[in-house]
Enzyme design. Structure first.
Site, PDB file in Angstrom:
ATOM      1  N   ASP A 180      -3.987   6.953   0.854  1.00  0.00           N
ATOM      2  CA  ASP A 180      -4.258   6.552   2.050  1.00  0.00           C
ATOM      3  C   ASP A 180      -3.540   7.846   3.044  1.00  0.00           C
ATOM      4  O   ASP A 180      -2.468   8.194   2.753  1.00  0.00           O
ATOM      5  CB  ASP A 180      -3.441   5.214   2.691  1.00  0.00           C
ATOM      6  N   ASP A 208       3.868   5.367   9.730  1.00  0.00           N
ATOM      7  CA  ASP A 208       4.269   5.248   8.272  1.00  0.00           C
ATOM      8  C   ASP A 208       5.624   5.836   7.993  1.00  0.00           C
ATOM      9  O   ASP A 208       6.400   5.182   7.373  1.00  0.00           O
ATOM     10  CB  ASP A 208       3.070   5.568   7.548  1.00  0.00           C
ATOM     11  N   GLU A 219       5.819   2.245  -0.265  1.00  0.00           N
ATOM     12  CA  GLU A 219       4.532   2.643  -0.271  1.00  0.00           C
ATOM     13  C   GLU A 219       4.300   4.105   0.024  1.00  0.00           C
ATOM     14  O   GLU A 219       3.549   4.975  -0.313  1.00  0.00           O
ATOM     15  CB  GLU A 219       3.677   1.763   1.005  1.00  0.00           C
ATOM     16  N   GLU A 220       5.263   4.594   0.851  1.00  0.00           N
ATOM     17  CA  GLU A 220       5.302   6.175   1.261  1.00  0.00           C
ATOM     18  C   GLU A 220       5.945   7.074   0.585  1.00  0.00           C
ATOM     19  O   GLU A 220       5.961   8.286   0.852  1.00  0.00           O
ATOM     20  CB  GLU A 220       5.837   6.060   2.892  1.00  0.00           C
ATOM     21  N   ASP A 243       6.850  -1.990   2.114  1.00  0.00           N
ATOM     22  CA  ASP A 243       6.003  -1.462   2.678  1.00  0.00           C
ATOM     23  C   ASP A 243       6.432  -1.394   4.068  1.00  0.00           C
ATOM     24  O   ASP A 243       6.513  -2.210   4.772  1.00  0.00           O
ATOM     25  CB  ASP A 243       4.588  -2.299   2.585  1.00  0.00           C
ATOM     26  N   ASP A 296       3.053  -2.107   7.510  1.00  0.00           N
ATOM     27  CA  ASP A 296       1.965  -2.667   6.997  1.00  0.00           C
ATOM     28  C   ASP A 296       0.821  -2.788   8.224  1.00  0.00           C
ATOM     29  O   ASP A 296       1.346  -3.318   9.309  1.00  0.00           O
ATOM     30  CB  ASP A 296       1.840  -3.971   6.490  1.00  0.00           C
TER      31      ASP A 296
HETATM   32  P1  AHG Z   1      -1.094  -0.561   4.442  1.00  0.00           P
HETATM   33  O1  AHG Z   1      -1.254  -0.418   6.320  1.00  0.00           O
HETATM   34  O2  AHG Z   1       0.319  -0.896   4.366  1.00  0.00           O
HETATM   35  O3  AHG Z   1      -1.917   0.359   3.879  1.00  0.00           O
HETATM   36  O4  AHG Z   1      -1.952  -2.035   4.507  1.00  0.00           O
HETATM   37  C1  AHG Z   1      -3.371  -2.406   4.949  1.00  0.00           C
HETATM   38  C2  AHG Z   1      -3.596  -3.713   4.012  1.00  0.00           C
HETATM   39  C3  AHG Z   1      -3.504  -4.744   4.680  1.00  0.00           C
HETATM   40  O5  AHG Z   1      -2.322  -5.042   5.657  1.00  0.00           O
HETATM   41  C4  AHG Z   1      -4.689  -5.448   5.045  1.00  0.00           C
HETATM   42  O6  AHG Z   1      -4.827  -6.717   4.755  1.00  0.00           O
HETATM   43  C5  AHG Z   1      -5.727  -4.692   4.182  1.00  0.00           C
HETATM   44  O7  AHG Z   1      -4.842  -3.242   4.091  1.00  0.00           O
HETATM   45  C6  AHG Z   1      -6.874  -4.160   5.073  1.00  0.00           C
HETATM   46  O8  AHG Z   1      -7.864  -3.489   4.243  1.00  0.00           O
HETATM   47  P2  AHG Z   1      -9.230  -3.235   4.598  1.00  0.00           P
HETATM   48  O9  AHG Z   1      -9.047  -2.023   5.635  1.00  0.00           O
HETATM   49  O10 AHG Z   1      -9.949  -2.527   3.391  1.00  0.00           O
HETATM   50  O11 AHG Z   1      -9.902  -4.232   5.069  1.00  0.00           O
HETATM   51 MN    MN Z   2       0.312  -2.669   3.442  1.00  0.00          MN
HETATM   52 MN    MN Z   3       1.985   0.527   4.817  1.00  0.00          MN
END
Ligand code: AHG
Ligand code: MN
Ligand code: MN
Length: 352
Positions: A66, A72, A94-95, A113, A116
């Protein structure tokens, strides 16, 4: 402005838990650090672009690939800084690709996390922080080993939502889930709901349905049946809600029920979905179970899964017990699927 009724704040809740079980004093200390960092986070998130380009990409990626946003990394640093001075031996975030060793004399580890819902930062949609506190294990072979325990071993876990209200959801291994709301004026979290119950009255499902074509047939069959509403086998009209922030969907489900699904799918790298077991699925499953709900990987309880790696992903389904159980039946009982989703068999044949 009306005065807030005098109720218990987060600090006295923690004191009570420690009085009941003095072994929880280290856990309470970590939770105090999380509370302080969450208040700082709330301050800066509410300023948004006035604070800085929080949603801007840094040009770096985390272990999952990501793209890291400014917030973040800022959140990661802020929480890690807050843990200094509490008995946290190591942090998985996560980071960070590897566990970060903090206090060698500590007896707890934290998986988190820090931020999020990163894709929602600039959109002014609720985002959050998710945390899981575990005991260290004896005879561990390196820092990673302490984190490879099932979610049942969590001493406390929960999440913060930075939304219209900044809320702190938390549960200890003993006792029901608690929800606190930040009183910005007093700079402390006040208890808003003690022992929320994941109800069954709301028929709402949360899923990113743009992935429909990649899902396995049982998930497609379940969602098909939700969409059919009272005309289909579930005989109930469903509504759909999907925020893109796990914390926001989890908060809604804790308060009024419904179901969340992020199943595995056929996209490259999505065999086990998108969400991470240690710092997304486990803490959410922990507070949901302590509120009478259920959380599975479509079949097995999340909290019974032994992590294979610190950043391992897991399919995640959680919410009202009866609906989560229904999804398990679609997965484990082909007869049930065929009866409940007449299209399921046909779709199955088409996929061969
Ligand atoms: P993060 O920002 O920590 O990477 O988490 C995002 C997660 C979660 O919050 C959400 O339900 C999901 O990713 C969304 O995923 P899509 O963009 O694939 O829908
Ligand atoms: Mn998350
Ligand atoms: Mn996150």
């Amino acid at each position: 402005m009306q005065k807030i009724a005098e109720t218990e704040d987060f600090a006295s809740y923690l004191d009570q838990m420690v009085t009941l079980d003095p072994r929880l004093s280290g856990t309470a200390c970590v939770l105090r650090a999380i509370e302080a960092a969450a208040i700082e986070m709330s301050d800066l998130i509410s300023l948004g672009r006035l604070y800085g380009q929080l949603g801007a990409s840094r040009g770096s990626t985390n272990t999952d690939g990501d793209v890291q946003k400014e917030l973040d990394v800022l959140a990661n640093d802020l929480f890690i800084d807050a843990f200094k001075g509490s008995p946290v031996a190591a942090v998985v975030s996560e980071e960070l690709s590897e566990p970060l060793v903090l206090d060698p004399a500590g007896h707890l580890v934290v998986a988190m996390d820090p931020l999020d819902g990163s894709s929602n930062i600039d959109a002014n949609i609720s985002i959050g922080t998710i945390f899981s506190i575990l005991p260290m294990i004896a005879d561990a072979n390196g820092p990673e080993a302490h984190f490879l325990q099932t979610g049942r071993m969590q001493l406390a876990a929960g999440f913060v939502v930075y939304g219209p209200q900044t809320s702190l959801v938390c549960a200890f291994e003993s006792g029901p889930t608690q929800i606190f709301i930040l009183d910005h004026r007093a700079r402390r979290f006040i208890r808003a709901v003690s022992g929320p119950v994941v109800g069954t009255e709301y028929a709402e499902y949360a899923v990113n349905s743009s992935n429909y074509r990649y899902w396995d047939p049982p998930v497609q069959a379940f969602i098909d049946d939700c969409v059919q509403g009272t005309d289909g086998p579930l005989k109930r009209n469903y509504n759909m809600r999907w925020t893109g922030s796990l914390v926001a969907d989890a908060y809604r489900i804790l308060l009024r029920g419904g179901i969340f699904l992020y199943p595995g799918d056929q996209r490259t790298g999505y065999k086990d979905g998108r969400l991470r077991l240690l710092y997304e699925a486990n803490p959410v499953a922990f507070v949901v179970e302590r509120a009478g709900g259920r959380a599975t990987n479509c079949v097995h309880p999340i909290l019974d899964i032994v992590p294979s790696a610190i950043h391992a992903r897991v399919p995640l389904v959680f919410g009202s017990s009866d609906t989560v159980e229904l999804v398990t039946r679609y997965h484990s009982d082909p007869q049930f699927s065929a009866e409940h989703a007449p299209l399921f068999g046909k779709r199955g044949l088409m996929r061969i």
